[in-house]
Design an enzyme around this catalytic site. Structure first.
Site, short mmCIF file in Angstrom:
data_model
loop_
_atom_site.label_atom_id
_atom_site.label_comp_id
_atom_site.label_asym_id
_atom_site.label_seq_id
_atom_site.Cartn_x
_atom_site.Cartn_y
_atom_site.Cartn_z
N SER A 158 -14.08 -17.31 25.59
CA SER A 158 -13.30 -16.85 24.43
C SER A 158 -13.43 -15.34 24.31
O SER A 158 -14.49 -14.82 23.99
CB SER A 158 -13.80 -17.54 23.16
OG SER A 158 -13.12 -16.99 22.05
N HIS A 173 -9.63 -17.94 26.95
CA HIS A 173 -9.26 -18.46 25.63
C HIS A 173 -8.99 -17.29 24.69
O HIS A 173 -9.82 -16.40 24.53
CB HIS A 173 -10.41 -19.32 25.12
CG HIS A 173 -10.15 -20.02 23.83
ND1 HIS A 173 -9.47 -21.22 23.75
CD2 HIS A 173 -10.49 -19.70 22.55
CE1 HIS A 173 -9.41 -21.60 22.49
NE2 HIS A 173 -10.03 -20.70 21.73
N ASP A 201 -7.98 -16.28 20.84
CA ASP A 201 -7.92 -16.77 19.46
C ASP A 201 -6.97 -15.92 18.63
O ASP A 201 -7.19 -14.72 18.46
CB ASP A 201 -9.32 -16.72 18.84
CG ASP A 201 -10.22 -17.80 19.39
OD1 ASP A 201 -9.82 -18.98 19.33
OD2 ASP A 201 -11.31 -17.46 19.90
N MET A 235 -5.46 -15.36 14.95
CA MET A 235 -5.74 -15.69 13.54
C MET A 235 -4.85 -14.84 12.64
O MET A 235 -4.70 -13.64 12.85
CB MET A 235 -7.20 -15.37 13.23
CG MET A 235 -8.19 -16.02 14.18
SD MET A 235 -9.86 -15.59 13.71
CE MET A 235 -10.78 -16.30 15.08
N HIS A 242 -4.96 -20.10 21.47
CA HIS A 242 -5.32 -20.96 20.34
C HIS A 242 -4.75 -20.35 19.07
O HIS A 242 -5.27 -19.35 18.57
CB HIS A 242 -6.86 -21.05 20.29
CG HIS A 242 -7.42 -21.77 19.10
ND1 HIS A 242 -8.76 -21.71 18.74
CD2 HIS A 242 -6.84 -22.58 18.19
CE1 HIS A 242 -8.96 -22.43 17.67
NE2 HIS A 242 -7.82 -22.97 17.29
N MET A 274 -4.28 -20.07 15.36
CA MET A 274 -4.78 -20.43 14.03
C MET A 274 -3.84 -19.76 13.04
O MET A 274 -4.15 -18.75 12.41
CB MET A 274 -6.23 -19.94 13.87
CG MET A 274 -7.22 -20.81 14.64
SD MET A 274 -8.82 -20.02 14.88
CE MET A 274 -8.51 -19.17 16.41
N MET A 323 -12.26 -28.99 17.33
CA MET A 323 -13.07 -27.86 16.85
C MET A 323 -14.47 -28.38 16.53
O MET A 323 -14.62 -29.36 15.81
CB MET A 323 -12.47 -27.26 15.57
CG MET A 323 -11.17 -26.48 15.73
SD MET A 323 -11.17 -25.15 16.95
CE MET A 323 -12.50 -24.10 16.38
N GLY A 356 -12.28 -19.75 12.74
CA GLY A 356 -12.20 -18.45 12.06
C GLY A 356 -13.16 -17.41 12.61
O GLY A 356 -12.84 -16.23 12.61
N PHE A 357 -14.30 -17.85 13.09
CA PHE A 357 -15.31 -16.88 13.53
C PHE A 357 -16.07 -17.41 14.75
O PHE A 357 -16.30 -18.61 14.86
CB PHE A 357 -16.31 -16.61 12.40
CG PHE A 357 -15.66 -16.03 11.18
CD1 PHE A 357 -15.47 -14.65 11.07
CD2 PHE A 357 -15.17 -16.86 10.18
CE1 PHE A 357 -14.83 -14.11 9.95
CE2 PHE A 357 -14.52 -16.33 9.06
CZ PHE A 357 -14.35 -14.96 8.94
N GLY A 386 -19.63 -17.38 17.14
CA GLY A 386 -21.07 -17.32 16.88
C GLY A 386 -21.60 -18.31 15.86
O GLY A 386 -22.71 -18.14 15.35
N ASP A 410 -14.32 -26.35 21.13
CA ASP A 410 -14.34 -24.93 20.78
C ASP A 410 -15.27 -24.71 19.59
O ASP A 410 -15.03 -25.25 18.51
CB ASP A 410 -12.90 -24.51 20.44
CG ASP A 410 -12.75 -23.01 20.17
OD1 ASP A 410 -13.71 -22.26 20.45
OD2 ASP A 410 -11.68 -22.61 19.69
N GLY A 440 -19.50 -22.94 19.18
CA GLY A 440 -20.93 -23.21 19.35
C GLY A 440 -21.29 -23.88 20.67
O GLY A 440 -22.30 -24.58 20.76
N GLY A 462 -17.68 -18.52 23.65
CA GLY A 462 -17.62 -17.09 23.39
C GLY A 462 -18.96 -16.45 23.57
O GLY A 462 -19.29 -15.92 24.64
N SER A 463 -19.78 -16.53 22.53
CA SER A 463 -21.06 -15.83 22.56
C SER A 463 -21.98 -16.26 23.70
O SER A 463 -22.71 -15.44 24.25
CB SER A 463 -21.76 -15.94 21.20
OG SER A 463 -21.39 -17.10 20.53
C1 DX5 Z 1 -13.41 -19.87 16.38
C2 DX5 Z 1 -12.73 -19.66 17.68
C3 DX5 Z 1 -13.58 -19.82 18.87
C4 DX5 Z 1 -14.73 -18.84 18.98
C5 DX5 Z 1 -15.84 -19.51 19.73
O1 DX5 Z 1 -12.43 -19.96 15.39
O2 DX5 Z 1 -11.68 -20.61 17.80
O3 DX5 Z 1 -12.81 -19.79 20.07
O4 DX5 Z 1 -14.38 -17.64 19.62
O5 DX5 Z 1 -16.94 -18.69 19.73
P1 DX5 Z 1 -18.43 -19.24 20.00
O6 DX5 Z 1 -18.43 -19.83 21.36
O7 DX5 Z 1 -19.25 -18.02 19.90
O8 DX5 Z 1 -18.73 -20.27 18.93
ZN ZN Z 2 -10.61 -20.78 19.70
#
Ligand code: DX5
Ligand code: ZN
Length: 222
Positions: free
Chosen positions: A8, A33, A35, A37, A66, A68, A137, A142-143, A145, A175, A177, A197-198
């Protein structure tokens, strides 16, 4: 099902997006990926079509976009033009699900529905035959980490079970954590497309991080 890894880009060094995408491609990622928003559907703002197009030009990975957005239908053409290979949107959005899936396919992209944590698996069942991807999900969108929600594992299994019952094999994407530990749990439950992502961009050696995640998920599939 083949395990696929989609880093991501939200968690990358945003000042170097193109380079980050290319590094993940060299590291063996399967898709990127992205995101999107709108500050309404989720309480955050991120990227738009122009940045998505720039990313597409800068790196060869297929883009997993993705959305949102409250009204995804309105923006499909922009993201298809920007080079999206897959467009996923939320079952909770305001756009009619059936028309939106049809519109994504008409634009030549693969389509997928996304479920927020509170939305039951059954919501996607009537649309499964028209989804190349179903995304569960595993955090509130939204975020980046955030912490993986283990309660979502039964939803992943329910979607995989119903897909099998209907004779279908969509990608089941997770998607939020995802790291080696939660990837294992998600893959054991039936997920095969892992967004992270992280856990990936937080590592120094991307190739090692991607292969470790893939190996963890593969081991859990058997
Ligand atoms: C959250 C995003 C994810 C996010 C995942 O709304 O849809 O794609 O970037 O990030 P991690 O892997 O750090 O949870
Ligand atoms: Zn996403």
């Amino acid at each position: 099902m083949e395990i696929k890894i989609a880093p991501s880009i939200l968690a990358s060094n945003l000042a170097m997006l193109g380079e980050e995408g290319r590094r993940m491609q060299a590291a063996g990622a399967d898709m990127l990926h992205v995101d999107i928003m709108d500050g309404h559907f989720v309480p955050n703002l991120s990227f738009g079509p122009a940045l998505t197009a720039a990313l597409h030009r800068a790196c060869g990975l297929a883009l997993d976009v993705h959305l949102m957005l409250c009204d995804p239908l309105r923006y499909l053409q922009d993201f298809a033009k920007a080079g999206a290979a897959v467009i996923t949107f939320h079952a909770e959005a305001d756009s009619p699900l059936s028309d939106t899936l049809d519109a994504i396919h008409a634009l030549g992209c693969r389509a997928g529905l996304v479920l927020k944590p509170a939305t039951p698996a059954e919501t996607v069942f009537p649309y499964l035959s028209r989804c190349e991807t179903v995304m569960v999900m595993t955090v509130e969108p939204g975020f980046g980490g955030q912490t993986f929600m283990p309660d979502m594992l039964s939803k992943i299994s329910a979607v995989r079970r119903e897909a099998l019952r209907q004779g279908l094999s969509p990608d089941i994407e997770v998607d939020g954590g995802i790291d080696c530990h939660t990837a294992q749990q998600a893959a054991a439950a039936g997920a095969n497309l892992l967004v992270a992502g992280s856990a990936l961009f937080g590592e120094r050696d991307y190739a090692k991080a991607v292969s470790r995640l893939r190996a963890a998920a593969r081991a859990a599939q058997k």
